[in-house]
Scaffold this motif. Structure first.
Motif, PDB file in Angstrom:
ATOM      1  N   UNK A 142      10.582 -32.163 -50.997  1.00 58.42           N
ATOM      2  CA  UNK A 142      11.245 -31.858 -52.264  1.00 58.42           C
ATOM      3  C   UNK A 142      10.413 -32.242 -53.472  1.00 58.42           C
ATOM      4  N   UNK A 143       9.740 -33.406 -53.407  1.00 61.20           N
ATOM      5  CA  UNK A 143       8.939 -33.862 -54.544  1.00 61.20           C
ATOM      6  C   UNK A 143       7.737 -32.979 -54.792  1.00 61.20           C
ATOM      7  N   UNK A 144       7.070 -32.552 -53.722  1.00 59.37           N
ATOM      8  CA  UNK A 144       5.907 -31.687 -53.885  1.00 59.37           C
ATOM      9  C   UNK A 144       6.314 -30.295 -54.353  1.00 59.37           C
ATOM     10  N   UNK A 145       7.432 -29.798 -53.842  1.00 60.15           N
ATOM     11  CA  UNK A 145       7.945 -28.505 -54.318  1.00 60.15           C
ATOM     12  C   UNK A 145       8.226 -28.569 -55.813  1.00 60.15           C
ATOM     13  N   UNK A 173       2.457 -31.196 -46.327  1.00 59.33           N
ATOM     14  CA  UNK A 173       1.985 -30.958 -47.684  1.00 59.33           C
ATOM     15  C   UNK A 173       1.465 -29.551 -47.876  1.00 59.33           C
ATOM     16  N   UNK A 174       0.621 -29.098 -46.969  1.00 58.25           N
ATOM     17  CA  UNK A 174       0.064 -27.748 -47.073  1.00 58.25           C
ATOM     18  C   UNK A 174       1.140 -26.685 -46.918  1.00 58.25           C
ATOM     19  N   UNK A 175       2.016 -26.872 -45.951  1.00 53.90           N
ATOM     20  CA  UNK A 175       3.078 -25.889 -45.717  1.00 53.90           C
ATOM     21  C   UNK A 175       4.003 -25.789 -46.929  1.00 53.90           C
ATOM     22  N   UNK A 176       4.366 -26.931 -47.499  1.00 51.65           N
ATOM     23  CA  UNK A 176       5.254 -26.944 -48.665  1.00 51.65           C
ATOM     24  C   UNK A 176       4.605 -26.298 -49.871  1.00 51.65           C
ATOM     25  N   UNK A 177       3.348 -26.621 -50.132  1.00 57.83           N
ATOM     26  CA  UNK A 177       2.667 -26.045 -51.291  1.00 57.83           C
ATOM     27  C   UNK A 177       2.591 -24.524 -51.191  1.00 57.83           C
ATOM     28  N   UNK A 178       2.108 -24.037 -50.072  1.00 59.43           N
ATOM     29  CA  UNK A 178       1.950 -22.591 -49.906  1.00 59.43           C
ATOM     30  C   UNK A 178       3.305 -21.894 -49.910  1.00 59.43           C
TER      31      UNK A 178
END
Length: 445
Positions: A195-198, A401-406
């Motif tokens: 949630x934070x990275x999104x 992290x990578x999955x969330x960013x993309x």
């Protein structure tokens, strides 16, 4: 899903005799835990965020959190649960998602059990996790994102990002990070990092608020934020202790470590603020408590009392640095510090779990550390594999992290295309979204 619960029950002596047999105590605790986690979003997080925004956007901020909760929960029932906890026909697919066999909860009877309590309770419990995760991200883009864009984003993100992430970590045999042995007791990677990275990705894509950072953007009322933090702490016992999946000794451990870490974190933020800015603020104490709650979440059922202190103190220092230093240095407009508090504290907690987890085979449900502690390994002179467990934790945060960013970038552009742009116009932003979007005012004059 049943295979996962059977494995978990066999790993916990307090539950080992209760395989697929209804236990009224466990059922009552899990129903109560579900209610506690539900309270965290439309009451706790909504108040925590609303108090920090400007008075002309208080109601919109609350509506973003409340709206996210109800939309995300409905989406969870429609297909999110199936993607997260179903079983795909192909092993390659099962690595990432659980398939669509349980769409609209198809194939699940009201009499079915998940270990010692009804599967329907598990569905509802996990649904509250899905809902608060995306609601956390709203804190990064309040005061400028279109409400229609936000709700469309919530619906799609819950299926495209949250459900696969939950599956990879908690989805049972065949799921990528579950098979690797990643330890995430109650959602350090799945909920808070996610949630934070999104939120940060959205903040960068939507852009800064007009006037940021030159114009003063003071909180409407810190009192609402403090009340929200208190409700979050209260509800968090369902979040962490409920993730023991029963009224057992592991739940008791999670309850204590959660309390210790949170109290230590609130003190840490207060002292850091006192030292740096010469004044201990109520906002700082409340924020520190939430940072501590976030940091201990992945570790709550795995660490000792001493480990809980370390996680609470150091995790909060990471969050404090993110909010007071990193944000200013990089210049991004993370309105309510969803990234600084949730991602950074969650990241530390996830990594620290691999190092601080108690070397007790009865506490650990999987992973290299558990394997090295099994009787047959001990007989061979194998040393506790802390490094191996830490590397698995690193793998889990990198993959998530990578999955969330993309995934967040893709969902953002889809939502933007469907709603004709992501930002409110400058006039509406200046007026305030309470009045321009909802036709309401927090303070009527």
């Amino acid at each position: 899903m049943k295979k996962w619960f059977i494995a978990l029950l066999l790993a916990l002596p307090t539950l080992a005799l209760a395989e697929d047999k209804l236990d009224t105590g466990d059922t009552a605790w899990m129903m109560m835990s579900t209610a506690l986690v539900l309270l965290m979003t439309p009451a706790g997080l909504a108040l925590f965020y609303a108090g920090m925004t400007r008075s002309k956007n208080v109601l919109n901020t609350y509506a973003m959190v409340f709206g996210a909760f109800v939309v995300a929960f409905v989406v969870w029932i429609i297909a999110g649960y199936s993607i997260a906890f179903g079983t795909a026909s192909s092993p390659a697919v099962q690595n990432i998602i659980g398939g669509f066999s349980h769409v609209f909860l198809n194939g699940i009877k009201w009499t079915d059990l998940s270990g010692t309590y009804p599967t329907y309770v598990f569905v509802a419990f996990q649904g509250t996790f899905a809902a608060i995760t995306v609601a956390i991200a709203s804190g990064s883009v309040i005061e400028r994102i279109k409400y229609s864009t936000w709700l469309v984003f919530v619906a799609i993100w819950g299926l495209v990002v949250y459900a696969p992430v939950a599956h990879m970590v908690w989805g049972g045999e065949g799921a990528l990070l579950f098979d690797a042995g990643a330890l995430d007791f109650a959602g350090g990677t799945v909920v808070h990092m996610n949630g934070g990275l999104a939120g940060l990705v959205l903040a960068l894509l939507v852009g800064k608020r007009h006037g940021y950072p030159k114009s003063a953007m003071k909180p409407a009322t810190v009192l609402l934020t403090a009340l929200g933090a208190a409700l979050l702490w209260f509800g968090w016992y369902g979040f962490n202790a409920g993730s023991a999946f029963g009224a057992n000794a592991i739940a008791g451990l999670a309850l204590l470590t959660t309390t210790i870490a949170t109290a230590a974190a609130a003190i840490t933020w207060m002292l850091a603020e006192w030292f740096v800015y010469k004044k201990p603020t109520l906002l700082g104490i409340a924020t520190g408590a939430v940072a501590g709650l976030v940091a201990i979440t992945p570790a709550a059922g795995f660490v000792s009392v001493g480990g809980a202190f370390i996680v609470g103190v150091v995790g909060t220092l990471f969050a404090f640095w993110g909010v007071t230093v990193l944000k200013k240095k990089l210049g991004y407009d993370d309105s309510l510090d969803a990234f600084g508090v949730h991602f950074l504290a969650g990241l530390f907690g996830a990594l620290a779990t691999g190092v601080l987890a108690v070397k007790d085979v009865d506490l650990l449900w999987d992973g290299p550390l558990k394997t090295s502690l099994l009787p047959e390994a001990v007989k061979k002179g194998v040393q506790p594999d802390v490094i191996g467990q830490f590397l698995v934790q690193v793998e889990s945060v990198v993959v998530i992290g990578l999955f969330t960013m993309i995934g967040t970038v893709v969902v953002y552009y889809i939502a933007t295309a469907l709603t004709g742009g992501s930002r409110v116009d400058e006039e509406s932003e200046a007026m305030g979204l309470d009045e321009s979007v909802h036709g309401e005012k927090y303070i009527n004059s």
